[in-house]
Design a protein around this motif. Structure first.
Motif, PDB file in Angstrom:
ATOM      1  N   LEU A  12      -6.857   6.861   6.104  1.00  0.00           N
ATOM      2  CA  LEU A  12      -7.983   6.319   5.559  1.00  0.00           C
ATOM      3  C   LEU A  12      -8.444   7.127   4.299  1.00  0.00           C
ATOM      4  CD1 LEU A  12      -9.626   3.393   7.492  1.00  0.00           C
ATOM      5  CD2 LEU A  12      -8.105   3.295   5.672  1.00  0.00           C
ATOM      6  N   ASN A  13      -8.468   8.656   4.819  1.00  0.00           N
ATOM      7  CA  ASN A  13      -9.016   9.574   3.967  1.00  0.00           C
ATOM      8  C   ASN A  13      -8.243   9.751   2.546  1.00  0.00           C
ATOM      9  OD1 ASN A  13     -11.082  10.014   5.835  1.00  0.00           O
ATOM     10  ND2 ASN A  13     -10.092  11.589   6.815  1.00  0.00           N
ATOM     11  N   MET A  14      -6.828   9.555   2.713  1.00  0.00           N
ATOM     12  CA  MET A  14      -6.209   9.792   1.487  1.00  0.00           C
ATOM     13  C   MET A  14      -6.035   8.508   0.571  1.00  0.00           C
ATOM     14  SD  MET A  14      -2.296  10.282   2.659  1.00  0.00           S
ATOM     15  CE  MET A  14      -2.610  11.478   4.056  1.00  0.00           C
ATOM     16  N   LEU A  15      -6.037   7.555   1.383  1.00  0.00           N
ATOM     17  CA  LEU A  15      -5.817   6.009   0.781  1.00  0.00           C
ATOM     18  C   LEU A  15      -7.063   5.776  -0.412  1.00  0.00           C
ATOM     19  CD1 LEU A  15      -4.282   4.043   3.603  1.00  0.00           C
ATOM     20  CD2 LEU A  15      -3.004   4.914   1.553  1.00  0.00           C
ATOM     21  N   PRO A  16      -6.858   4.763  -1.268  1.00  0.00           N
ATOM     22  CA  PRO A  16      -7.882   4.195  -1.963  1.00  0.00           C
ATOM     23  C   PRO A  16      -9.009   3.801  -1.087  1.00  0.00           C
ATOM     24  CG  PRO A  16      -5.948   3.398  -2.718  1.00  0.00           C
ATOM     25  CD  PRO A  16      -5.629   3.944  -1.486  1.00  0.00           C
ATOM     26  N   LEU A  17     -10.231   3.481  -1.616  1.00  0.00           N
ATOM     27  CA  LEU A  17     -11.294   3.080  -0.761  1.00  0.00           C
ATOM     28  C   LEU A  17     -11.075   1.673  -0.304  1.00  0.00           C
ATOM     29  CD1 LEU A  17     -14.440   4.120  -2.846  1.00  0.00           C
ATOM     30  CD2 LEU A  17     -13.416   5.040  -0.913  1.00  0.00           C
ATOM     31  N   TYR A  18     -11.131   1.501   0.921  1.00  0.00           N
ATOM     32  CA  TYR A  18     -10.921   0.023   1.530  1.00  0.00           C
ATOM     33  C   TYR A  18     -12.216  -0.741   1.327  1.00  0.00           C
ATOM     34  CZ  TYR A  18     -13.603   1.919   5.445  1.00  0.00           C
ATOM     35  OH  TYR A  18     -14.709   2.438   6.144  1.00  0.00           O
TER      36      TYR A  18
ATOM     37  N   LEU B  64      -3.594  -2.993   2.085  1.00  0.00           N
ATOM     38  CA  LEU B  64      -4.221  -2.290   3.221  1.00  0.00           C
ATOM     39  C   LEU B  64      -5.515  -3.282   3.449  1.00  0.00           C
ATOM     40  CD1 LEU B  64      -5.273   0.182   4.894  1.00  0.00           C
ATOM     41  CD2 LEU B  64      -6.576   0.875   2.768  1.00  0.00           C
ATOM     42  N   SER B  65      -5.497  -3.550   4.750  1.00  0.00           N
ATOM     43  CA  SER B  65      -6.764  -4.783   5.260  1.00  0.00           C
ATOM     44  C   SER B  65      -7.300  -4.033   6.545  1.00  0.00           C
ATOM     45  CB  SER B  65      -6.126  -5.747   5.778  1.00  0.00           C
ATOM     46  OG  SER B  65      -6.750  -6.677   6.419  1.00  0.00           O
ATOM     47  N   VAL B  66      -8.671  -4.117   6.452  1.00  0.00           N
ATOM     48  CA  VAL B  66      -9.490  -3.768   7.464  1.00  0.00           C
ATOM     49  C   VAL B  66     -10.477  -4.933   8.269  1.00  0.00           C
ATOM     50  CG1 VAL B  66      -9.547  -1.158   6.913  1.00  0.00           C
ATOM     51  CG2 VAL B  66     -11.506  -3.035   6.001  1.00  0.00           C
ATOM     52  N   ARG B  67     -10.630  -4.587   9.307  1.00  0.00           N
ATOM     53  CA  ARG B  67     -11.604  -5.836   9.629  1.00  0.00           C
ATOM     54  C   ARG B  67     -12.756  -6.156   9.059  1.00  0.00           C
ATOM     55  NH1 ARG B  67     -10.856  -5.404  16.296  1.00  0.00           N
ATOM     56  NH2 ARG B  67      -8.855  -6.229  16.472  1.00  0.00           N
ATOM     57  N   ALA B  68     -13.366  -7.373   9.094  1.00  0.00           N
ATOM     58  CA  ALA B  68     -14.429  -7.335   8.248  1.00  0.00           C
ATOM     59  C   ALA B  68     -15.787  -6.763   9.278  1.00  0.00           C
ATOM     60  CB  ALA B  68     -14.798  -8.914   7.994  1.00  0.00           C
ATOM     61  N   GLU B  69     -15.609  -6.832  10.463  1.00  0.00           N
ATOM     62  CA  GLU B  69     -16.749  -6.460  11.217  1.00  0.00           C
ATOM     63  C   GLU B  69     -16.181  -5.496  12.479  1.00  0.00           C
ATOM     64  OE1 GLU B  69     -19.118  -9.542  12.657  1.00  0.00           O
ATOM     65  OE2 GLU B  69     -19.408 -10.548  10.529  1.00  0.00           O
TER      66      GLU B  69
ATOM     67  N   PRO C 251      -7.402  -0.552  10.580  1.00  0.00           N
ATOM     68  CA  PRO C 251      -6.578  -0.788   9.368  1.00  0.00           C
ATOM     69  C   PRO C 251      -5.199  -1.062   9.706  1.00  0.00           C
ATOM     70  CG  PRO C 251      -6.911   1.545   9.735  1.00  0.00           C
ATOM     71  CD  PRO C 251      -7.782   0.922  10.719  1.00  0.00           C
ATOM     72  N   VAL C 252      -4.581  -2.003   8.690  1.00  0.00           N
ATOM     73  CA  VAL C 252      -3.220  -2.159   8.899  1.00  0.00           C
ATOM     74  C   VAL C 252      -2.560  -2.528   7.462  1.00  0.00           C
ATOM     75  CG1 VAL C 252      -3.472  -3.341  11.172  1.00  0.00           C
ATOM     76  CG2 VAL C 252      -3.749  -4.482   8.820  1.00  0.00           C
ATOM     77  N   PHE C 253      -1.436  -2.216   7.187  1.00  0.00           N
ATOM     78  CA  PHE C 253      -0.690  -2.409   6.111  1.00  0.00           C
ATOM     79  C   PHE C 253      -0.374  -4.095   6.429  1.00  0.00           C
ATOM     80  CE2 PHE C 253       0.494   1.864   4.484  1.00  0.00           C
ATOM     81  CZ  PHE C 253      -0.519   1.915   3.642  1.00  0.00           C
ATOM     82  N   GLN C 254      -0.684  -4.980   5.749  1.00  0.00           N
ATOM     83  CA  GLN C 254      -0.247  -6.483   6.021  1.00  0.00           C
ATOM     84  C   GLN C 254       1.209  -6.823   5.910  1.00  0.00           C
ATOM     85  OE1 GLN C 254      -1.774  -8.735   7.407  1.00  0.00           O
ATOM     86  NE2 GLN C 254      -3.942  -7.967   7.005  1.00  0.00           N
TER      87      GLN C 254
END
Length: 108
Positions: A24-30, A53-58, A63-66
């Motif tokens: 996540l440190n290198m990817l665009p802001l989630y 790129l998807s992260v849980r709402a809560e 993080p996952v690539f869908q």
């Protein structure tokens, strides 16, 4: 250049890629509200994919690539559980960040 290496699991291959949190440190802001597109160049074939790129709402990020583009990559490259991917960022000629992925096969 930081390179992330991940050995792929059955879930990574059959459903979606569980993205290591250090990546996540290198990817665009989630964004917890919306999937974020990440353009990735397959270093072996030259094909470009747009992983979501998807992260849980809560709670925990998880993080996952869908599924859709990730599975297209898996299918085209005939990837199996136990294979590994290398993922890194590289500055491109256009002074934009470019993400690259490389497959390392496990031979049985």
């Amino acid at each position: 250049m930081v390179t992330i290496v991940k050995k792929l699991t059955n879930t990574d291959v059959s459903q979606r890629l569980g993205v290591p949190t250090e990546m996540l440190n290198m990817l665009p802001l989630y964004n917890r509200e919306h999937d974020v597109p990440v353009r990735v160049l397959d270093d072996d074939t030259g094909m470009i994919y747009e992983f979501k790129l998807s992260v849980r709402a809560e709670g925990a990020l998880r993080p996952v690539f869908q599924y859709q583009e990730w599975r297209a990559f898996v299918h085209r490259r005939n990837i199996r559980a136990g294979d590994s991917i290398y993922f890194w960022e590289k500055a491109s000629v256009a002074h934009r960040t470019e993400y690259r992925i490389k497959l390392l096969r496990t031979f049985w």
